[in-house]
Write a protein that holds these residues in place. Structure first.
Motif, PDB file in Angstrom:
ATOM      1  N   PHE A   1      36.581   9.840  22.612  1.00 20.02           N
ATOM      2  CA  PHE A   1      35.372   9.500  23.377  1.00 20.02           C
ATOM      3  C   PHE A   1      35.071   8.001  23.312  1.00 20.02           C
ATOM      4  CE2 PHE A   1      34.877  13.831  21.675  1.00 20.02           C
ATOM      5  CZ  PHE A   1      34.829  14.551  22.866  1.00 20.02           C
ATOM      6  N   ASP A   2      36.106   7.198  23.106  1.00 24.71           N
ATOM      7  CA  ASP A   2      35.922   5.750  22.931  1.00 24.71           C
ATOM      8  C   ASP A   2      35.840   5.066  24.292  1.00 24.71           C
ATOM      9  OD1 ASP A   2      35.626   3.312  21.728  1.00 24.71           O
ATOM     10  OD2 ASP A   2      37.727   3.101  21.130  1.00 24.71           O
ATOM     11  N   VAL A   3      34.767   5.337  25.018  1.00 25.72           N
ATOM     12  CA  VAL A   3      34.601   4.779  26.361  1.00 25.72           C
ATOM     13  C   VAL A   3      33.138   4.451  26.594  1.00 25.72           C
ATOM     14  CG1 VAL A   3      34.330   7.050  27.457  1.00 25.72           C
ATOM     15  CG2 VAL A   3      35.145   5.107  28.810  1.00 25.72           C
ATOM     16  N   SER A   4      32.915   3.355  27.312  1.00 26.82           N
ATOM     17  CA  SER A   4      31.574   2.864  27.583  1.00 26.82           C
ATOM     18  C   SER A   4      31.556   2.267  28.987  1.00 26.82           C
ATOM     19  CB  SER A   4      31.200   1.795  26.538  1.00 26.82           C
ATOM     20  OG  SER A   4      29.942   1.221  26.791  1.00 26.82           O
ATOM     21  N   VAL A   5      30.410   2.320  29.629  1.00 26.22           N
ATOM     22  CA  VAL A   5      30.253   1.724  30.958  1.00 26.22           C
ATOM     23  C   VAL A   5      29.091   0.740  30.926  1.00 26.22           C
ATOM     24  CG1 VAL A   5      29.768   2.128  33.407  1.00 26.22           C
ATOM     25  CG2 VAL A   5      31.175   3.762  32.135  1.00 26.22           C
ATOM     26  N   LEU A   6      29.351  -0.473  31.356  1.00 22.51           N
ATOM     27  CA  LEU A   6      28.319  -1.501  31.456  1.00 22.51           C
ATOM     28  C   LEU A   6      27.861  -1.605  32.909  1.00 22.51           C
ATOM     29  CD1 LEU A   6      29.974  -4.373  29.368  1.00 22.51           C
ATOM     30  CD2 LEU A   6      28.650  -2.421  28.556  1.00 22.51           C
ATOM     31  N   THR A   7      26.562  -1.664  33.110  1.00 20.66           N
ATOM     32  CA  THR A   7      26.017  -1.942  34.434  1.00 20.66           C
ATOM     33  C   THR A   7      25.595  -3.400  34.463  1.00 20.66           C
ATOM     34  OG1 THR A   7      25.234   0.331  34.694  1.00 20.66           O
ATOM     35  CG2 THR A   7      24.238  -1.333  36.129  1.00 20.66           C
ATOM     36  N   LEU A   8      26.090  -4.128  35.446  1.00 17.03           N
ATOM     37  CA  LEU A   8      25.835  -5.559  35.538  1.00 17.03           C
ATOM     38  C   LEU A   8      24.613  -5.852  36.400  1.00 17.03           C
ATOM     39  CD1 LEU A   8      29.511  -6.775  36.154  1.00 17.03           C
ATOM     40  CD2 LEU A   8      28.366  -6.255  33.979  1.00 17.03           C
ATOM     41  N   SER A   9      23.993  -6.981  36.129  1.00 19.38           N
ATOM     42  CA  SER A   9      22.862  -7.427  36.940  1.00 19.38           C
ATOM     43  C   SER A   9      23.324  -8.119  38.206  1.00 19.38           C
ATOM     44  CB  SER A   9      21.986  -8.386  36.117  1.00 19.38           C
ATOM     45  OG  SER A   9      21.537  -7.769  34.932  1.00 19.38           O
ATOM     46  N   THR A  10      24.640  -8.406  38.270  1.00 18.82           N
ATOM     47  CA  THR A  10      25.236  -9.128  39.393  1.00 18.82           C
ATOM     48  C   THR A  10      26.363  -8.309  39.993  1.00 18.82           C
ATOM     49  OG1 THR A  10      24.785 -11.227  38.263  1.00 18.82           O
ATOM     50  CG2 THR A  10      26.398 -11.277  40.061  1.00 18.82           C
ATOM     51  N   ASN A  11      26.451  -8.261  41.305  1.00 20.23           N
ATOM     52  CA  ASN A  11      27.596  -7.624  41.962  1.00 20.23           C
ATOM     53  C   ASN A  11      28.755  -8.607  42.009  1.00 20.23           C
ATOM     54  OD1 ASN A  11      26.324  -5.197  42.434  1.00 20.23           O
ATOM     55  ND2 ASN A  11      25.719  -5.696  44.521  1.00 20.23           N
ATOM     56  N   LEU A  12      29.927  -8.141  41.613  1.00 25.64           N
ATOM     57  CA  LEU A  12      31.123  -8.976  41.624  1.00 25.64           C
ATOM     58  C   LEU A  12      32.066  -8.489  42.719  1.00 25.64           C
ATOM     59  CD1 LEU A  12      31.671  -9.194  37.760  1.00 25.64           C
ATOM     60  CD2 LEU A  12      30.686 -10.941  39.267  1.00 25.64           C
ATOM     61  N   PRO A  13      32.852  -9.405  43.300  1.00 21.75           N
ATOM     62  CA  PRO A  13      33.719  -9.027  44.417  1.00 21.75           C
ATOM     63  C   PRO A  13      34.938  -8.219  43.988  1.00 21.75           C
ATOM     64  CG  PRO A  13      34.039 -11.341  43.884  1.00 21.75           C
ATOM     65  CD  PRO A  13      32.889 -10.863  43.038  1.00 21.75           C
TER      66      PRO A  13
ATOM     67  N   ALA B   1      31.483  -2.823  41.962  1.00 24.25           N
ATOM     68  CA  ALA B   1      30.892  -4.155  42.050  1.00 24.25           C
ATOM     69  C   ALA B   1      30.047  -4.525  40.836  1.00 24.25           C
ATOM     70  CB  ALA B   1      30.055  -4.267  43.327  1.00 24.25           C
ATOM     71  N   ASN B   2      29.354  -3.551  40.257  1.00 23.95           N
ATOM     72  CA  ASN B   2      28.476  -3.846  39.116  1.00 23.95           C
ATOM     73  C   ASN B   2      28.742  -2.944  37.917  1.00 23.95           C
ATOM     74  OD1 ASN B   2      27.462  -1.491  40.246  1.00 23.95           O
ATOM     75  ND2 ASN B   2      25.321  -2.002  39.786  1.00 23.95           N
ATOM     76  N   LYS B   3      29.977  -2.433  37.806  1.00 26.92           N
ATOM     77  CA  LYS B   3      30.304  -1.517  36.713  1.00 26.92           C
ATOM     78  C   LYS B   3      31.588  -1.938  36.015  1.00 26.92           C
ATOM     79  CE  LYS B   3      26.949   1.454  37.736  1.00 26.92           C
ATOM     80  NZ  LYS B   3      25.866   1.879  36.821  1.00 26.92           N
ATOM     81  N   VAL B   4      31.537  -1.969  34.703  1.00 27.32           N
ATOM     82  CA  VAL B   4      32.688  -2.333  33.871  1.00 27.32           C
ATOM     83  C   VAL B   4      32.946  -1.225  32.866  1.00 27.32           C
ATOM     84  CG1 VAL B   4      33.487  -3.900  32.049  1.00 27.32           C
ATOM     85  CG2 VAL B   4      32.429  -4.825  34.122  1.00 27.32           C
ATOM     86  N   VAL B   5      34.197  -0.791  32.778  1.00 26.30           N
ATOM     87  CA  VAL B   5      34.607   0.185  31.763  1.00 26.30           C
ATOM     88  C   VAL B   5      35.180  -0.563  30.574  1.00 26.30           C
ATOM     89  CG1 VAL B   5      36.242   2.028  31.209  1.00 26.30           C
ATOM     90  CG2 VAL B   5      35.045   2.050  33.405  1.00 26.30           C
ATOM     91  N   THR B   6      34.724  -0.196  29.389  1.00 21.64           N
ATOM     92  CA  THR B   6      35.231  -0.788  28.164  1.00 21.64           C
ATOM     93  C   THR B   6      35.254   0.297  27.090  1.00 21.64           C
ATOM     94  OG1 THR B   6      34.972  -2.663  26.625  1.00 21.64           O
ATOM     95  CG2 THR B   6      32.949  -1.604  27.395  1.00 21.64           C
ATOM     96  N   ALA B   7      35.490  -0.092  25.849  1.00 22.67           N
ATOM     97  CA  ALA B   7      35.538   0.878  24.752  1.00 22.67           C
ATOM     98  C   ALA B   7      34.160   1.032  24.122  1.00 22.67           C
ATOM     99  CB  ALA B   7      36.538   0.420  23.696  1.00 22.67           C
ATOM    100  N   ALA B   8      33.850   2.240  23.690  1.00 20.04           N
ATOM    101  CA  ALA B   8      32.552   2.495  23.050  1.00 20.04           C
ATOM    102  C   ALA B   8      32.389   1.672  21.788  1.00 20.04           C
ATOM    103  CB  ALA B   8      32.409   3.981  22.750  1.00 20.04           C
ATOM    104  N   HIS B   9      33.488   1.498  21.034  1.00 16.36           N
ATOM    105  CA  HIS B   9      33.335   0.753  19.778  1.00 16.36           C
ATOM    106  C   HIS B   9      33.048  -0.725  20.020  1.00 16.36           C
ATOM    107  CE1 HIS B   9      37.795  -0.113  20.045  1.00 16.36           C
ATOM    108  NE2 HIS B   9      37.395  -1.251  19.507  1.00 16.36           N
ATOM    109  N   CYS B  10      33.225  -1.186  21.260  1.00 18.38           N
ATOM    110  CA  CYS B  10      32.863  -2.557  21.611  1.00 18.38           C
ATOM    111  C   CYS B  10      31.362  -2.724  21.813  1.00 18.38           C
ATOM    112  CB  CYS B  10      33.562  -2.983  22.899  1.00 18.38           C
ATOM    113  SG  CYS B  10      35.336  -3.251  22.762  1.00 18.38           S
ATOM    114  N   THR B  11      30.701  -1.639  22.203  1.00 19.60           N
ATOM    115  CA  THR B  11      29.297  -1.757  22.606  1.00 19.60           C
ATOM    116  C   THR B  11      28.318  -1.033  21.691  1.00 19.60           C
ATOM    117  OG1 THR B  11      29.537   0.162  24.090  1.00 19.60           O
ATOM    118  CG2 THR B  11      29.933  -2.020  25.033  1.00 19.60           C
ATOM    119  N   VAL B  12      28.807  -0.159  20.833  1.00 15.12           N
ATOM    120  CA  VAL B  12      27.900   0.556  19.939  1.00 15.12           C
ATOM    121  C   VAL B  12      27.164  -0.456  19.055  1.00 15.12           C
ATOM    122  CG1 VAL B  12      29.616   0.944  18.093  1.00 15.12           C
ATOM    123  CG2 VAL B  12      27.708   2.551  18.403  1.00 15.12           C
ATOM    124  N   GLY B  13      25.863  -0.311  18.975  1.00 12.21           N
ATOM    125  CA  GLY B  13      25.067  -1.239  18.184  1.00 12.21           C
ATOM    126  C   GLY B  13      24.661  -2.499  18.904  1.00 12.21           C
TER     127      GLY B  13
END
Length: 260
Positions: A123-135, A70-82
């Motif tokens: 190791f090109d993986v990142s997890v975002l925690t959202l402030s909102t729960n999505l369905p 609900a509040n977690k998104v998997v993306t690539a590390a190179h998208c979020t580094v920095g």
């Protein structure tokens, strides 16, 4: 490998990009990065509601991602580094980037795999925690038991809002394509020691023509109803002999699950 590029569209601060952003949501790829879906077709967001895109606070899309909780998104590390959580948004339920449909969620925290340095080292993986729960629906992660999903010839679905040609314009709409998983030997032939079989999986046709491209980074690669890869890197887009390279999600299942 100088010709190897990440598949990320950066929100640059140049005047050109500023002018383009005022006209549309299309971003310009920076010179050091390369994936939008090449050879794809329009996808209905209702069929892939777990597919999201990452945007700057101004709304410019620069990567893709997958809703796995609900509040977690998997993306690539190179998208979020920095990047900071405060400067990042996740857009859910929006097929057309120029519409106001769906939800724009704030990000409360960003986890990047601690071993990540560059996409070509894995190791090109990142997890975002959202402030909102999505369905739901949420896409399950591939596990180490899912070896069949990584077998050569497995048909995988790739999705994104990236460019439709290397260095071209980003897509206004969500696109999808089907590509076959390649053997590790095929990928090793293409990329040499930059391909790490335990960390990566490749997919594409021998003659090219269908691939992820700039702006698709971090987006899903799906087979068997599971997330088996996240768009990572490749040489150009859809070139013959150079399949797209994706993070091998099964390898990182435990590390990702620990963040969920």
């Amino acid at each position: 490998m100088a010709a190897t590029l990440h598949r990320l569209v950066r929100a640059t601060i140049t005047t050109i990009v500023t002018l383009l952003a005022a006209l549309s949501t299309v971003s310009v790829a920076s010179a050091d990065v390369s994936p939008m879906i090449v050879g794809g077709t329009r996808a209905n967001i209702n069929d892939y509601k777990y597919t999201v895109y990452l945007a700057s606070t101004s709304g410019s899309q620069f990567c893709g991602g997958t809703l796995v909780k609900a509040n977690k998104v998997v993306t690539a590390a190179h998208c979020t580094v920095g990047r900071t959580a405060a400067s990042t948004r996740v857009v859910w339920g929006r097929e057309d980037k120029q519409s106001s449909a769906g939800t724009v969620a704030s990000v409360s925290s960003i986890w990047i795999h601690p071993s990540y340095t560059t996409a070509t080292r894995g190791f090109d993986v990142s997890v975002l925690t959202l402030s909102t729960n999505l369905p739901a629906p949420y896409l399950p992660l591939a596990t180490t038991a899912d070896t069949a999903l990584y077998a050569a010839g497995t048909q995988a679905t790739i999705l994104g809002w990236g460019t439709t040609s290397s260095g071209g314009s980003a897509s206004r709409y969500l696109l999808k394509a089907t590509v076959p998983v390649t053997s590790d030997a095929t990928c090793s032939t293409a990329y040499g020691t930059s391909f790490v079989a335990s960390a990566m999986v490749c997919a594409g046709y021998p003659n090219g023509g269908t691939d992820t491209c700039q702006g698709d980074s971090g987006g899903p690669m799906i087979a068997g109803g599971k997330l088996i890869g996240d768009t990572s890197w490749g040489r150009g887009c859809a070139l013959a002999g150079y399949p797209g390279v994706y993070g091998r999600i099964a390898t990182y299942n435990a590390a990702i699950t620990a963040q969920l």
